[in-house]
Enzyme design. Structure first.
Site, mmCIF file in Angstrom:
data_model
loop_
_atom_site.group_PDB
_atom_site.id
_atom_site.type_symbol
_atom_site.label_atom_id
_atom_site.label_comp_id
_atom_site.label_asym_id
_atom_site.label_seq_id
_atom_site.Cartn_x
_atom_site.Cartn_y
_atom_site.Cartn_z
ATOM 1 N N THR A 4 0.830 -1.204 0.000
ATOM 2 C CA THR A 4 0.000 0.000 0.000
ATOM 3 C C THR A 4 0.862 1.250 0.000
ATOM 4 O O THR A 4 1.871 1.308 0.695
ATOM 5 C CB THR A 4 -0.867 0.006 1.270
ATOM 6 O OG1 THR A 4 -1.625 -1.170 1.283
ATOM 7 C CG2 THR A 4 -1.773 1.224 1.311
ATOM 8 N N ARG A 52 -13.037 -8.362 -1.312
ATOM 9 C CA ARG A 52 -12.447 -7.995 -0.012
ATOM 10 C C ARG A 52 -11.967 -6.540 -0.027
ATOM 11 O O ARG A 52 -11.370 -6.078 -0.993
ATOM 12 C CB ARG A 52 -11.277 -8.931 0.286
ATOM 13 C CG ARG A 52 -10.501 -8.621 1.580
ATOM 14 C CD ARG A 52 -9.292 -7.764 1.314
ATOM 15 N NE ARG A 52 -8.494 -7.523 2.520
ATOM 16 C CZ ARG A 52 -7.525 -6.623 2.602
ATOM 17 N NH1 ARG A 52 -7.248 -5.870 1.544
ATOM 18 N NH2 ARG A 52 -6.842 -6.458 3.703
ATOM 19 N N VAL A 53 -12.240 -5.816 1.027
ATOM 20 C CA VAL A 53 -11.781 -4.434 1.170
ATOM 21 C C VAL A 53 -10.955 -4.343 2.445
ATOM 22 O O VAL A 53 -11.354 -4.866 3.489
ATOM 23 C CB VAL A 53 -12.987 -3.466 1.251
ATOM 24 C CG1 VAL A 53 -12.539 -2.059 1.588
ATOM 25 C CG2 VAL A 53 -13.756 -3.481 -0.073
ATOM 26 N N GLY A 54 -9.797 -3.686 2.354
ATOM 27 C CA GLY A 54 -8.924 -3.588 3.521
ATOM 28 C C GLY A 54 -9.093 -2.278 4.272
ATOM 29 O O GLY A 54 -10.139 -1.627 4.228
ATOM 30 N N ASP A 55 -8.020 -1.880 4.944
ATOM 31 C CA ASP A 55 -8.054 -0.658 5.767
ATOM 32 C C ASP A 55 -7.929 0.618 4.945
ATOM 33 O O ASP A 55 -8.358 1.692 5.388
ATOM 34 C CB ASP A 55 -6.895 -0.670 6.771
ATOM 35 C CG ASP A 55 -5.557 -0.683 6.037
ATOM 36 O OD1 ASP A 55 -5.315 -1.632 5.258
ATOM 37 O OD2 ASP A 55 -4.768 0.268 6.213
ATOM 38 N N GLY A 113 -0.008 -2.151 5.670
ATOM 39 C CA GLY A 113 0.107 -3.444 6.350
ATOM 40 C C GLY A 113 -1.172 -4.235 6.158
ATOM 41 O O GLY A 113 -1.966 -3.949 5.258
ATOM 42 N N GLY A 138 -4.647 -5.089 6.388
ATOM 43 C CA GLY A 138 -5.777 -4.232 6.693
ATOM 44 C C GLY A 138 -6.691 -4.747 7.791
ATOM 45 O O GLY A 138 -7.191 -3.976 8.622
HETATM 46 N N1 GLY Z 1 -3.245 -2.226 3.766
HETATM 47 C C1 GLY Z 1 -3.773 -2.712 2.587
HETATM 48 C C2 GLY Z 1 -4.787 -3.723 2.726
HETATM 49 O O1 GLY Z 1 -4.835 -4.428 3.716
HETATM 50 O O2 GLY Z 1 -5.572 -3.877 1.824
#
Ligand code: GLY
Length: 287
Positions: free
Chosen positions: A150, A178-181, A201, A203
């Site tokens: 990221t 899937r969606v992260g942070d 990192g 998410g």
């Molecule tokens: N930090 C990116 C993700 O986990 O998608």
């Protein structure tokens, strides 16, 4: 000031060597805008856009694919002046999700977009002339720029306004949808009128401690940005056992960065003298 990272992770030496010049270039593009009196939002978008474009980082062109072999991108931009943000989630067919995220923030009454609606948002952005499309899914930079993991940055402009961004292809082996942070306000990035932070990192774990909001709160409560970044990573490690990195900058011109991964290519450019610092690992902080 601008502080820019190209992602925390277990970087191989050759990949790191290829990534670092792109992070430097992204920082230079953003800083040039700030130096010319441009806004932190312009600087943060242009800087992130370069990292999406370069193909050497996990964002935009270089983003990793999900388990179905599709690049699904997440991005967010935060305006610290008014605590507004724009996010796009699991976007396909768009090379610069950071510009779309900014369009969402500035030109719609909403802050987060996902699913089919993102395509409509993209069409609307083009129709309104907010950004121009140069080929299908590719928008040009309005800033005349040249264009691991990221990516993200925190930019502080001459008015001491702060913007933060994040943009990513996500984690390895992620499931479709899937969606992260990264597009989650307070987790992947956050800024208020005194401080901004952006994270990199895993998410799922960053979300559990709302890493960026937590780190900014530490600074708001009196910690200096370096101590706040370190404490944030310590918290993440103790609560989740995970690994991550975070970069922080405040309106007083201070910055900090911390990671518990092998490396996180990071560049800081600040002040009238454009003082330049490059970090790849925690060891550089002691140097
Ligand atoms: N930090 C990116 C993700 O986990 O998608």
């Amino acid at each position: 000031m601008i502080i820019v990272h190209g992602g925390a992770g277990d970087w191989k030496q050759d990949k790191l060597a290829a990534a670092l010049p792109e992070v430097e270039k992204a920082a230079t593009i953003g800083f040039q805008i700030l130096r010319n009196g441009g806004s932190c939002l312009d600087a943060a978008e242009a800087c992130t856009l370069h990292m999406e474009e370069c193909g050497k980082l996990n964002a935009g062109v270089g983003a990793r694919s999900n388990l179905d072999g599709v690049q699904e991108l997440d991005a967010m931009i935060v305006d610290g002046v008014n605590l507004k943000s724009g996010s796009v989630m699991a976007v396909t067919g768009v090379r610069h999700p950071i510009s779309l995220a900014r369009f969402a923030m500035e030109k719609t009454p909403h802050s987060q977009f996902a699913g089919e609606g993102v395509k409509k948002l993209y069409e609307r952005m083009l129709a309104e002339g907010y950004r121009k499309e140069t080929s299908p899914g590719v928008t040009s930079s309005p800033f005349h720029s040249q264009g691991g993991d990221t990516v993200g940055c925190v930019a502080v402009d001459v008015h001491a306004h702060i913007a933060a961004t994040s943009s990513t292809g996500g984690i390895p082996d992620k499931m479709a949808g899937r969606v992260g942070d990264s597009p989650i306000f307070g987790a992947g990035a956050y800024a208020d009128d005194t401080c901004g932070a952006t994270a990199t990192g895993w998410g799922e774990h960053i979300i559990r401690v709302l890493l960026c909001k937590t780190v900014v709160s530490y600074v708001d409560d009196g910690l200096d940005p370096q101590a706040a970044a370190s404490r944030g990573i310590d918290l993440l490690k103790s609560k989740t056992g995970s690994q991550a990195g975070v970069v922080v900058a405040d309106s007083a011109g201070r910055y900090g960065l911390a990671m518990n991964t092998k490396a996180m290519p990071t560049v800081v450019i600040c002040g009238k003298s454009a003082s330049f610092r490059r970090f790849t690992s925690t060891a550089d902080l002691q140097a």
